[in-house]
Design a protein around this motif. Structure first.
Motif, mmCIF file in Angstrom:
data_model
loop_
_atom_site.group_PDB
_atom_site.id
_atom_site.type_symbol
_atom_site.label_atom_id
_atom_site.label_comp_id
_atom_site.label_asym_id
_atom_site.label_seq_id
_atom_site.Cartn_x
_atom_site.Cartn_y
_atom_site.Cartn_z
ATOM 1 N N SER A 125 17.137 1.613 -2.742
ATOM 2 C CA SER A 125 16.201 0.603 -2.254
ATOM 3 C C SER A 125 16.730 -0.162 -1.058
ATOM 4 O O SER A 125 16.079 -1.096 -0.583
ATOM 5 N N GLY A 167 1.340 4.009 -5.468
ATOM 6 C CA GLY A 167 1.909 2.682 -5.314
ATOM 7 C C GLY A 167 2.986 2.442 -6.356
ATOM 8 O O GLY A 167 2.993 3.069 -7.421
ATOM 9 N N PRO A 168 3.925 1.524 -6.095
ATOM 10 C CA PRO A 168 5.063 1.331 -7.006
ATOM 11 C C PRO A 168 4.702 0.670 -8.327
ATOM 12 O O PRO A 168 5.488 0.707 -9.274
ATOM 13 N N ASP A 169 3.504 0.097 -8.420
ATOM 14 C CA ASP A 169 3.132 -0.633 -9.629
ATOM 15 C C ASP A 169 2.337 0.202 -10.619
ATOM 16 O O ASP A 169 2.023 -0.257 -11.732
ATOM 17 N N TRP A 219 -1.187 3.827 -2.092
ATOM 18 C CA TRP A 219 -0.935 3.342 -0.728
ATOM 19 C C TRP A 219 -1.241 4.463 0.254
ATOM 20 O O TRP A 219 -0.946 5.637 -0.016
ATOM 21 N N ASP A 224 12.071 -0.029 -5.705
ATOM 22 C CA ASP A 224 11.878 -1.301 -6.410
ATOM 23 C C ASP A 224 10.574 -1.993 -6.032
ATOM 24 O O ASP A 224 10.265 -3.077 -6.546
ATOM 25 N N GLY A 225 9.812 -1.382 -5.143
ATOM 26 C CA GLY A 225 8.518 -1.934 -4.770
ATOM 27 C C GLY A 225 8.569 -3.117 -3.834
ATOM 28 O O GLY A 225 7.528 -3.696 -3.508
ATOM 29 N N PRO A 245 6.744 3.496 -0.171
ATOM 30 C CA PRO A 245 7.218 2.285 -0.839
ATOM 31 C C PRO A 245 8.634 2.508 -1.371
ATOM 32 O O PRO A 245 8.986 3.617 -1.789
ATOM 33 N N SER A 303 -3.032 -0.936 0.494
ATOM 34 C CA SER A 303 -2.875 -0.674 -0.930
ATOM 35 C C SER A 303 -4.270 -0.712 -1.550
ATOM 36 O O SER A 303 -4.973 -1.724 -1.464
ATOM 37 N N VAL A 340 7.250 -6.152 1.542
ATOM 38 C CA VAL A 340 5.820 -6.100 1.269
ATOM 39 C C VAL A 340 5.210 -7.470 1.537
ATOM 40 O O VAL A 340 5.640 -8.489 1.000
#
Length: 640
Positions: free
Chosen positions: A233, A131-133, A138, A184-185, A181, A158, A210
């Motif tokens: 992105s 996941g982007p964070d 994901w 930049d999420g 993803p 997620s 998202v």
């Protein structure tokens, strides 16, 4: 000294045990943090899939890094950079299908981050990406909703690494894959398709903010997107085939598209396993590593060119990645065992990260790609493996027995990588020809769609045409032709044995034999392929007569010769019921036959003992039917 001996009787150091041990191998390669990660199937441990970093196992038994997404399984792990530094690995485990989290440097064991389902394998996860964070993975979640194999729903979710409740991100289609993803999420891209399509028929490229609704920006009816990646992105890169060939396109959010190097070459493939990849950006903004019909090449969008990479590794599996100008994947060739390799595109330096040695190299056959012509002028490619053993020659004037090898799918292709199963035969004096019959990938959509509505006809005719051509030119003994195949290849083998008189016998493994049963209504296959037959043969009830006429299950009395049937008893894709009904019908028929069923085996054999037993039984079977006594294998008992 070279000995004179009849074909099929030659002694060979290529044993069934060595072939079995080479039958696993690496897959799902990844580059992260300067390390090479991959999974590896271990036949000596029942086919267990181990996770490795730079060649060092991270888990050990009983962990098995597999999942049942779409039944064939999707990407089973993701490496995640976590806040504060360090990495974690999220992976799926076969036994309970849950996602587990591992700190590969922390010394502790894996901990589950998804709950245990109330029904065994009732919830499955696959196609994992970070996941982007840095706090989630994901993936696609597959949930069983009822007793039928088709009672399944899917969502992109997620999954928090701390074990919190998964959050649904998208649920656009019955089938979804390629979860990506944006950097930049803010957005998510994925591929989706619905029954009755298979992903190589029609698949849509979806993008969504998202938590927001999605839009389709490419693909659809008659167009198949097989891979997507982000280009920054605000744009996407996708392998899709609006012009009949899987080429690389840049896709805008508004649906605008640009073919980066238009060519009549397949740069993609059939998406059998979610997470497969055929291209990766090199990182300089204009070059991409691509697999052109299975060989590594570089696409340069400035010059609109696709240039082969000069490296002595002609066969690459789908699943390449690039980091810092270095390509990683699983690669090999006819005389080189497939292994995990990295290739520095600037220097051309190749590094092997897993075992690449080929046992008994002197005894390995080198295939020749030939193109045969059918009576109607249609051209059919095939790889010809002549019998080869430096210690033996056949008596003057004797022609070798030949086996037609039928690849599975049927939407697939034969890859001429080192295959000790085939060397087990050729080194004993049995020729093999692997046919890319109509319907095979690698030759464009038009060739792939030759099989549309014609399964059991075109595949059978193409294989027969190649076999008969080899006999007519004096390469093969026309009186000692056999056919072999598993899964869809088992279908073609059985359909051939019950419809043409070309072959003396055949080996049929974990096959489709009854079309009506192999549907959603028949209940004898899984959801992913439960409507595959509609495109291959026709829809019910209109095609009921074709289902009946083409199914080998209804033509056992027309067998051209003896048959050896091999079946895994835990097969959810081609369940044993079909093979058992077919073989029961041969009892007392006078046709020699044998049925070997293997406990603990699913679709495709993974266990060392199973593979050994199957190969030795097959060789003994050919010897008894085709008139030679093979060396060093037990005699298979045949019933009639």
């Amino acid at each position: 000294m070279v000995e004179i001996a009849s074909y099929g009787t030659w002694e060979s150091p290529v044993t069934a045990l060595e072939a079995a041990r080479a039958g696993g191998g690496p897959q799902w390669v990844w580059l992260h943090g300067g390390a090479v990660w991959w999974a590896c199937s271990l036949p000596s441990e029942g086919g267990r899939l181990e996770l490795l970093r730079d060649g060092a196992p991270l888990l050990g038994a009983p962990w098995n890094v597999r999942n049942r997404l779409h039944e064939y399984g999707g990407r089973p792990y993701a490496v995640v950079d976590v806040p504060g530094g360090g990495v974690r690995v999220a992976f799926t485990n076969w036994e309970d299908q849950r996602i587990y989290l591992l700190d590969p440097d922390g010394g502790g064991g894996p901990a589950p981050i998804t709950v245990e389902p109330s029904v065994r394998h009732g919830v499955r996860y696959g196609d994992l990406v970070a996941g982007p964070d840095g706090e989630s993975v994901w993936c696609v979640r597959e949930s069983v909703t009822g007793p039928a194999p088709t009672d399944v729903v899917r969502e992109i979710v997620s999954v928090p690494l701390d074990g919190g409740e998964p959050v649904v991100l998208a649920a656009s289609h019955r089938f979804m894959a390629g979860v990506r993803p944006s950097p930049d999420g803010a957005h998510l891209a994925w591929l989706g398709w619905d029954h009755p399509d298979m992903p190589w028929d029609s698949a849509e490229l979806c993008v969504a903010g998202v938590g927001g609704g999605h839009r389709v920006v490419a693909g659809g009816s008659g167009e198949s997107v097989c891979q997507v990646e982000w280009d920054g992105s605000t744009a996407l890169l996708a392998l899709t085939d609006p012009d009949g060939w899987w080429n690389l396109h840049r896709i805008g959010f508004d649906g605008s598209r640009e073919n980066l190097a238009a060519c009549e070459r397949e740069l993609g493939g059939a998406l059998w396993k979610p997470g497969q990849t055929w291209f990766a950006p090199v990182g300089d903004g204009y070059r991409y590593a691509v697999l052109a019909s299975g060989s590594l090449a570089v696409l340069d969008e400035r010059g609109r060119t696709v240039t082969p990479v000069e490296v002595d590794l002609p066969v690459w599996q789908a699943g390449i990645v690039v980091s810092g100008g270095v390509v990683a994947g699983v690669a090999g060739g006819p005389l080189v065992e497939s292994s995990v390799v990295t290739l520095d595109l600037s220097s051309g330096e190749v590094t092997h990260h897993s075992e690449a040695a080929a046992p008994h190299a002197r005894y390995l056959p080198e295939p020749e790609l030939r193109v045969f012509s059918r009576p109607d002028g249609q051209r059919v490619p095939a790889w010809v493996y002549l019998p080869f053993n430096p210690d033996f020659v056949a008596p003057e004037g004797e022609l070798p027995p030949f086996v037609v090898h039928v690849h599975g799918g049927p939407t697939g292709r034969f890859a001429p990588a080192l295959d000790l199963d085939l060397a087990f035969l050729t080194s004993r004096g049995i020729g093999v020809v692997a046919v890319d019959y109509g319907g095979s990938t690698g030759y464009g959509r038009a060739y792939r769609e030759r099989l549309r509505g014609q399964w059991g006809v075109v595949d059978v005719e193409d294989c027969a045409a190649v076999a008969e051509a080899l006999a007519a030119e004096g390469t093969a003994d026309g009186g000692r032709l056999a056919i072999r195949g598993g899964s869809a290849g088992g279908w073609t083998s059985a359909a051939s044995l019950t419809s043409v008189s070309v072959y003396r016998c055949g080996m049929v493994a974990f096959p489709i034999l009854d079309l009506a049963g192999w549907t959603a209504e028949g209940g004898e296959t899984h959801d992913f392929e439960s409507r595959y037959v509609e495109g291959l043969v026709g829809r019910l009830p209109e095609a009921e007569r074709l289902y009946r006429e083409r199914s080998p299950s209804g033509r056992a009395d027309r067998l051209a010769g003896p048959v050896l049937m091999l079946q895994g008893l835990e097969d959810e894709i081609c369940p044993p019921a079909q093979a058992e009904r077919f073989m029961a019908g041969l009892a007392g028929s006078g046709v020699p036959h044998a049925y070997l069923a293997f406990e603990g085996e699913q679709h495709g054999f993974r266990r060392e003992a199973t593979i050994v037993a199957a190969l030795e039984a097959e060789l003994s079977f050919y010897g008894q039917v085709l008139g030679f006594v093979p060396s060093g294998v037990p005699v298979l008992g045949l019933s009639s």
